[in-house]
Design a protein around this motif. Structure first.
Motif, PDB file in Angstrom:
ATOM      1  N   THR A  43      -1.357 -22.226 -18.518  1.00  0.00           N
ATOM      2  CA  THR A  43      -1.384 -22.684 -19.900  1.00  0.00           C
ATOM      3  C   THR A  43      -0.117 -22.663 -20.407  1.00  0.00           C
ATOM      4  O   THR A  43       0.382 -23.337 -21.228  1.00  0.00           O
ATOM      5  CB  THR A  43      -2.637 -21.947 -20.544  1.00  0.00           C
ATOM      6  N   THR A  44       0.661 -21.373 -20.292  1.00  0.00           N
ATOM      7  CA  THR A  44       1.867 -21.251 -20.990  1.00  0.00           C
ATOM      8  C   THR A  44       2.883 -22.390 -20.541  1.00  0.00           C
ATOM      9  O   THR A  44       3.510 -22.848 -21.325  1.00  0.00           O
ATOM     10  CB  THR A  44       2.423 -19.818 -20.411  1.00  0.00           C
ATOM     11  N   THR A  93       6.598 -19.486 -26.497  1.00  0.00           N
ATOM     12  CA  THR A  93       5.167 -19.898 -26.495  1.00  0.00           C
ATOM     13  C   THR A  93       4.192 -18.675 -26.517  1.00  0.00           C
ATOM     14  O   THR A  93       2.995 -18.895 -26.771  1.00  0.00           O
ATOM     15  CB  THR A  93       5.077 -20.502 -25.199  1.00  0.00           C
ATOM     16  N   SER A  94       4.719 -17.355 -26.358  1.00  0.00           N
ATOM     17  CA  SER A  94       4.168 -16.228 -26.746  1.00  0.00           C
ATOM     18  C   SER A  94       3.234 -16.180 -28.077  1.00  0.00           C
ATOM     19  O   SER A  94       2.416 -15.231 -28.039  1.00  0.00           O
ATOM     20  CB  SER A  94       4.559 -15.067 -26.261  1.00  0.00           C
ATOM     21  N   PHE A 143      -3.708 -25.512 -28.925  1.00  0.00           N
ATOM     22  CA  PHE A 143      -2.773 -26.155 -28.308  1.00  0.00           C
ATOM     23  C   PHE A 143      -1.644 -27.043 -29.063  1.00  0.00           C
ATOM     24  O   PHE A 143      -0.358 -26.841 -29.055  1.00  0.00           O
ATOM     25  CB  PHE A 143      -3.304 -27.074 -27.373  1.00  0.00           C
ATOM     26  N   VAL A 192       2.244 -25.553 -22.151  1.00  0.00           N
ATOM     27  CA  VAL A 192       2.715 -25.593 -23.474  1.00  0.00           C
ATOM     28  C   VAL A 192       4.391 -25.969 -23.250  1.00  0.00           C
ATOM     29  O   VAL A 192       4.984 -26.773 -24.073  1.00  0.00           O
ATOM     30  CB  VAL A 192       2.287 -24.393 -24.137  1.00  0.00           C
ATOM     31  N   GLU A 211      -2.650 -18.619 -24.039  1.00  0.00           N
ATOM     32  CA  GLU A 211      -1.680 -18.504 -23.129  1.00  0.00           C
ATOM     33  C   GLU A 211      -1.590 -17.315 -22.218  1.00  0.00           C
ATOM     34  O   GLU A 211      -2.515 -16.527 -22.584  1.00  0.00           O
ATOM     35  CB  GLU A 211      -0.246 -19.086 -23.710  1.00  0.00           C
ATOM     36  N   TYR A 262      -4.491 -18.596 -29.032  1.00  0.00           N
ATOM     37  CA  TYR A 262      -4.358 -19.686 -28.029  1.00  0.00           C
ATOM     38  C   TYR A 262      -4.283 -19.196 -26.681  1.00  0.00           C
ATOM     39  O   TYR A 262      -3.648 -18.243 -26.277  1.00  0.00           O
ATOM     40  CB  TYR A 262      -3.105 -20.775 -28.293  1.00  0.00           C
TER      41      TYR A 262
END
Lengths: 315, 215
Positions: A69-70, A214-215, A142, A73, A224, A222
């Protein structure tokens, strides 16, 4: 590092002193490590059962899904931010005042506002108008994250690209116009390729920032890597407590490995570019600066001061 | 109904919280950064290694992860009973120190080689060379990147708000949860951050002009 200018080649006494410092320094570093390990051990974090959870298929699937997922993104936001950066950079250099002003305002505002604020505002906005958004409404977390990352990093990439475009010698542009090229031809065949080539290390360094950011998805819940790992650790109980420490260490190692891989790519491209004798100078593989200079027209270098490797050693 | 005027107290508290957190963690980052930069250029291998590991570790970890470490690992393993503010200070300070260290190190590298050579030929030791000759001159080249780092720090401090520290992002979250229109909150919070970042860049520009010399 043996021939640093800051200190002489050591003589007998300096060697002795350095050796003493080496021993003391090693002891201090070793002491820190031993202390950390001792505390970990004392709190039961080094028990085999705690680390055995990573042999569990469910835990592995969780971590893998979080990582994917990370990466998803990062891939979408990274690509979109490069596109947006290109558009904004060209718009900011446009000859039409409204376009230029819009791009300048957009870049300066979103660069100066913390990314988290933007992401959170977008997320709330998306949640509020969930039903009117169509595709965006299906996965608000997302899209909040991706759009936020795109806007912020696009603005930064735009500034990096603009610096690259400004670094192309003016004579080339004049020559191109003299040959009868149109404005968009000059931009697409002359300026942008050279700007990308010279700024590639800086752009990749900014992508590392994108990857780290993204974290922030953790804060808007979300799933991630960070959020997935955190909720997973919250659901597992080993020896009477949640294995937060073990999971954090593993996740930290994953992040560090990803970021190091990407930034070593940046410095490899930088070294490779430096070898070439022709063309524009390749920028340093460093994160671009964050001066919120609204309407500044300076054409100074965006990256930090040059010269870690290629400093002059002799006059 | 105007969100800003009705909740001026919250906004003021958040603003002050952000300023204080930025100042404190900036100070911590400066102190740690200078020390680690000294380690990284020192003649003692284990200290150099420590400096390199420090920078690699903290630069490549997402700040959110550091906050999680400060919240869930540090209290359990090392020191229990820290206040959220102290934990945020530690996370922000340690993270930023790695960037400060790199800025100072590249500043040290831009000081002309002849300066350090002259200091050495006068018989100065490593510490003397660094303290009296190189660092004062490096200060000048380090100021623009430092300004950039502190602006980034201000923006990063927003993450602390998500971990229940009173600051501007916390205000945004709070008011948004109370159902106020997000666009207006965003505007006012963003303005708060703009004020801080512009003050920082103005301050550093002033400092730059003060310290600058004609070469």
């Amino acid at each position: 590092m043996s021939s640093s200018v800051l200190y002489d080649a050591p003589g007998p006494r300096a060697r002795l002193r350095n050796r003493l410092y080496t021993v003391l320094g090693s002891l201090a570093v070793l002491g820190l490590i031993v202390f950390a390990v001792y505390r970990l051990h004392a709190k039961g974090q080094l028990e085999p059962e705690v680390w055995d959870i990573f042999n569990n298929a469910g835990v592995r699937t969780n971590l893998r899904d979080g990582l994917l997922t990370t990466l998803k993104v990062f891939a979408v936001a990274g690509a979109l931010s490069l596109v947006l950066g290109l558009l904004l950079a060209v718009a900011r250099l446009s000859e039409h005042k409204p376009v230029r002003w819009f791009a300048t305002g957009f870049i300066e505002i979103f660069r100066a506002v913390p990314l988290l604020i933007t992401i959170y505002a977008l997320w709330v906005l998306f949640l509020t108008y969930k039903n009117d958004l169509g595709v965006l409404g299906t996965d608000t977390g997302f899209w909040g994250l991706v759009v936020g990352l795109t806007i912020y990093n696009g603005s930064v990439q735009a500034e990096v690209l603009r610096a690259g475009i400004n670094a192309v010698p003016k004579g080339q542009v004049e020559a191109a116009y003299a040959l009868g090229l149109r404005k968009y031809q000059v931009m697409t065949t002359l300026l942008v390729p050279q700007a990308v080539r010279s700024m590639l290390p800086t752009m990749i360094s900014q992508l590392v920032v994108t990857l780290k950011d993204t974290s922030l998805g953790y804060i808007i819940l979300y799933p991630e890597l960070l959020y997935a790992a955190r909720t997973m650790a919250g659901n597992i109980i080993v020896n009477g407590e949640n294995p937060f420490t073990a999971v954090t260490i593993v996740v930290g190692a994953i992040y560090i490995a990803m970021c190091l891989a990407l930034s070593s790519l940046a410095s490899w491209i930088e070294r490779r570019g430096r070898r070439a004798k022709t063309g524009v100078v390749v920028a340093a593989a460093a994160e671009p600066a964050e001066q919120p200079g609204v309407l500044d027209v300076t054409e100074g270098p965006l990256g930090p001061v040059e010269g870690d490797e290629n400093r002059p050693t002799a006059k | 109904m105007n969100v800003l005027l009705d909740h001026l107290a919250e906004f003021r508290e958040g603003f002050i919280g952000t300023v204080l957190l930025t100042l404190a963690s900036g100070l911590l980052a400066m102190v740690l950064g200078v020390i680690v930069a000294g380690f990284r250029v020192s003649p003692v291998p284990p200290l150099r290694l420590l400096g390199t590991v420090w920078v690699t570790l903290f630069r490549n970890t997402p700040l959110t992860l550091l906050f999680l470490v400060a919240w869930f690992v540090v209290p359990v393993i090392f020191v229990p009973g820290l206040s959220p503010w102290t934990k945020a200070l530690l996370a922000l300070g340690f993270y930023t120190s790695s960037f400060v260290c790199e800025a100072i190190r590249s500043g040290i590298n831009t000081v002309p080689v002849g300066q350090a050579e002259a200091a050495r030929s006068l018989g100065m030791t490593f510490t003397q060379t660094l303290r009296m000759i190189v660092l004062p001159q490096a200060t000048r080249t380090v100021i623009p990147p430092l300004s950039s780092i502190f602006i980034a720090l201000t923006k990063n401090s927003a993450i602390a708000g998500a971990f229940s520290v009173t600051e501007l992002f916390g205000v945004q979250k709070l008011l948004s949860d109370q159902g106020f229109a997000i666009a207006w909150i965003f505007l006012w919070v963003a303005l708060g951050y703009l004020v801080i970042t512009f003050s920082i860049s103005g301050l550093f520009r002033l400092l730059e002009r003060r310290l600058g010399v004609a070469r």
